[in-house]
Design a protein around this motif. Sequence first.
Motif, short mmCIF file in Angstrom:
data_model
loop_
_atom_site.label_atom_id
_atom_site.label_comp_id
_atom_site.label_asym_id
_atom_site.label_seq_id
_atom_site.Cartn_x
_atom_site.Cartn_y
_atom_site.Cartn_z
N LYS A 123 0.84 -1.20 0.00
CA LYS A 123 0.00 0.00 0.00
C LYS A 123 0.88 1.26 0.00
CE LYS A 123 -3.69 -2.51 0.18
NZ LYS A 123 -4.58 -2.63 -1.00
N ALA A 124 0.20 2.40 0.01
CA ALA A 124 0.91 3.67 -0.06
C ALA A 124 1.79 3.91 1.15
CB ALA A 124 -0.10 4.81 -0.22
N ASP A 125 1.33 3.49 2.32
CA ASP A 125 2.11 3.74 3.53
C ASP A 125 3.42 2.95 3.52
OD1 ASP A 125 0.81 1.35 3.69
OD2 ASP A 125 0.38 1.49 5.84
N MET A 126 3.43 1.77 2.91
CA MET A 126 4.65 0.98 2.84
C MET A 126 5.66 1.61 1.89
SD MET A 126 2.97 -2.83 2.82
CE MET A 126 4.56 -3.60 2.99
N LEU A 127 5.19 2.16 0.77
CA LEU A 127 6.09 2.87 -0.13
C LEU A 127 6.65 4.13 0.53
CD1 LEU A 127 4.21 2.59 -3.56
CD2 LEU A 127 6.06 1.15 -2.66
N LEU A 128 5.81 4.79 1.31
CA LEU A 128 6.29 5.97 2.04
C LEU A 128 7.36 5.61 3.06
CD1 LEU A 128 6.11 8.98 2.68
CD2 LEU A 128 4.20 8.47 4.21
N ASP A 129 7.18 4.50 3.77
CA ASP A 129 8.19 4.06 4.72
C ASP A 129 9.52 3.74 4.01
OD1 ASP A 129 6.36 4.33 6.74
OD2 ASP A 129 5.79 2.20 6.77
N THR A 130 9.42 3.14 2.84
CA THR A 130 10.63 2.85 2.07
C THR A 130 11.35 4.14 1.66
OG1 THR A 130 9.56 0.85 1.21
CG2 THR A 130 11.53 1.64 0.05
N LEU A 131 10.58 5.11 1.22
CA LEU A 131 11.17 6.39 0.83
C LEU A 131 11.85 7.08 2.02
CD1 LEU A 131 11.59 8.74 -1.16
CD2 LEU A 131 9.28 9.53 -0.56
N GLN A 132 11.19 7.07 3.16
CA GLN A 132 11.76 7.72 4.34
C GLN A 132 13.05 7.03 4.78
OE1 GLN A 132 10.82 10.48 5.21
NE2 GLN A 132 8.63 10.75 4.98
N GLU A 133 13.09 5.70 4.67
CA GLU A 133 14.30 4.97 5.05
C GLU A 133 15.45 5.31 4.10
OE1 GLU A 133 16.21 2.88 7.80
OE2 GLU A 133 14.02 3.06 7.81
N LEU A 134 15.17 5.45 2.83
CA LEU A 134 16.21 5.82 1.87
C LEU A 134 16.72 7.24 2.11
CD1 LEU A 134 14.66 4.27 -1.38
CD2 LEU A 134 16.69 3.47 -0.16
N PRO A 137 22.38 -1.55 3.66
CA PRO A 137 22.14 -1.99 5.04
C PRO A 137 20.92 -1.34 5.68
CG PRO A 137 24.46 -1.45 4.70
CD PRO A 137 23.73 -0.96 3.50
N ALA A 138 20.60 -0.10 5.29
CA ALA A 138 19.43 0.56 5.86
C ALA A 138 18.14 -0.16 5.49
CB ALA A 138 19.38 2.01 5.40
N LEU A 139 18.09 -0.78 4.31
CA LEU A 139 16.89 -1.49 3.90
C LEU A 139 16.83 -2.91 4.45
CD1 LEU A 139 16.76 -0.39 0.14
CD2 LEU A 139 15.43 0.52 2.04
N ASN A 140 17.99 -3.49 4.77
CA ASN A 140 18.05 -4.90 5.20
C ASN A 140 18.14 -5.07 6.71
OD1 ASN A 140 17.93 -6.27 2.68
ND2 ASN A 140 20.05 -5.64 2.27
N ILE A 141 17.94 -4.05 7.49
CA ILE A 141 18.02 -4.21 8.94
C ILE A 141 16.88 -5.12 9.42
CG2 ILE A 141 19.10 -1.95 9.27
CD1 ILE A 141 16.38 -0.89 10.14
N PRO A 142 17.09 -5.83 10.52
CA PRO A 142 16.01 -6.69 11.05
C PRO A 142 14.77 -5.86 11.40
CG PRO A 142 18.11 -7.26 12.05
CD PRO A 142 18.35 -6.00 11.27
N GLY A 143 13.65 -6.29 10.87
CA GLY A 143 12.41 -5.56 11.11
C GLY A 143 12.26 -4.33 10.24
N GLY A 144 13.13 -4.16 9.22
CA GLY A 144 13.09 -2.98 8.37
C GLY A 144 12.18 -3.14 7.16
N VAL A 145 12.55 -2.43 6.09
CA VAL A 145 11.69 -2.38 4.92
C VAL A 145 11.57 -3.73 4.24
CG1 VAL A 145 11.47 -1.37 2.62
CG2 VAL A 145 12.13 0.07 4.55
#
Length: 318
Positions: A207-218, A272-280
């Motif tokens: 959903k949109a919120d998951m894409l937003l979380d990915t963008l914020q992590e990047l 590494p920011a995307l692959n952290i445990p419990g991350g995106v």
Amino acid sequence: MSGEKEPRERDEERPEPVEPVGSVEPVEPVASAGPAEQAEPVGAEEPVAEPVEEGAADGPGEPPVAAAAGREPVELPSDGRTRLKAAMWPPRVSRGQLVVALLLFALGLALAIQVRSTNDHSELRGARQEDLVRILDELDGKQQRLQSEKTQLEQSLAQLENSSNQAKEAQEQTRKKAAELGVLAGTEKATGPGIVLTIDDPQGQVKADMLLDTLQELRAAGAEAIQINDVRVVAGTYFTDNSSGGGVQIDGKSVSQPFRFTVVGNPQDLTPALNIPGGVVRSLENHQARATIVQQQKVLVDALAAPKPLQYGKPAAK
């Protein structure tokens, strides 16, 4: 009558023995062989011993201290607990005790403030080792970027100061700065090292919120330019879910899966920011989606954002 007064006056002049305070008993007159006492009539009243206050003279030649008129003798309590209670209450506060109490209060207040300030910085104590490593890597990356920016600014200043044609050099620096701001605003293309993140969502669970979380992590990992499919991501980018047919809208444009993130930045910080445990990546896998990350030495972000005129904001005057 005169015979009764004379013995009484003699008895009052004779010193009476001192009894301890609290056990006052009538003192019998000391017998004397004087002629005045033999002449005392029968039935005369015996003199009553008055209570002697503490501190009276013990010598036979000194007169005792008479008690105040109408004052009852004070008996000291014989019980130790009662005496202790009488000594402690009502409390008697001296200046020294008050100063000590104030110092102890100030010391306790300082200790409480110290403990509270120490607890405020203890939120990382329960973090996992992987999270601590990720946070440390992000801080190192931010420090390196800030140091690089500082070096560039110092070089630009040195060039402006040492150039023979300062006006031309200033124009060149202004042009470079405008290009950098254009990359951030999405009006200029961007290229450089980075990653390509592809999200496959066959079940339609993203959903949109998951894409937003990915963008914020990047962004938190240091991404400088981002493009999702053919939409350039800028400061005012927003995400919404399509009401019908599934998919997501980015800045009002429909974007369907697979979602492809083209990101310019340091690959060693982004991955590494995307692959952290419990991350995106873990969150996407929990929703039956698959994320693939490819590091590249050169990626191209060529989608452009149309600049929008400002309606309310204006440059502030210096």
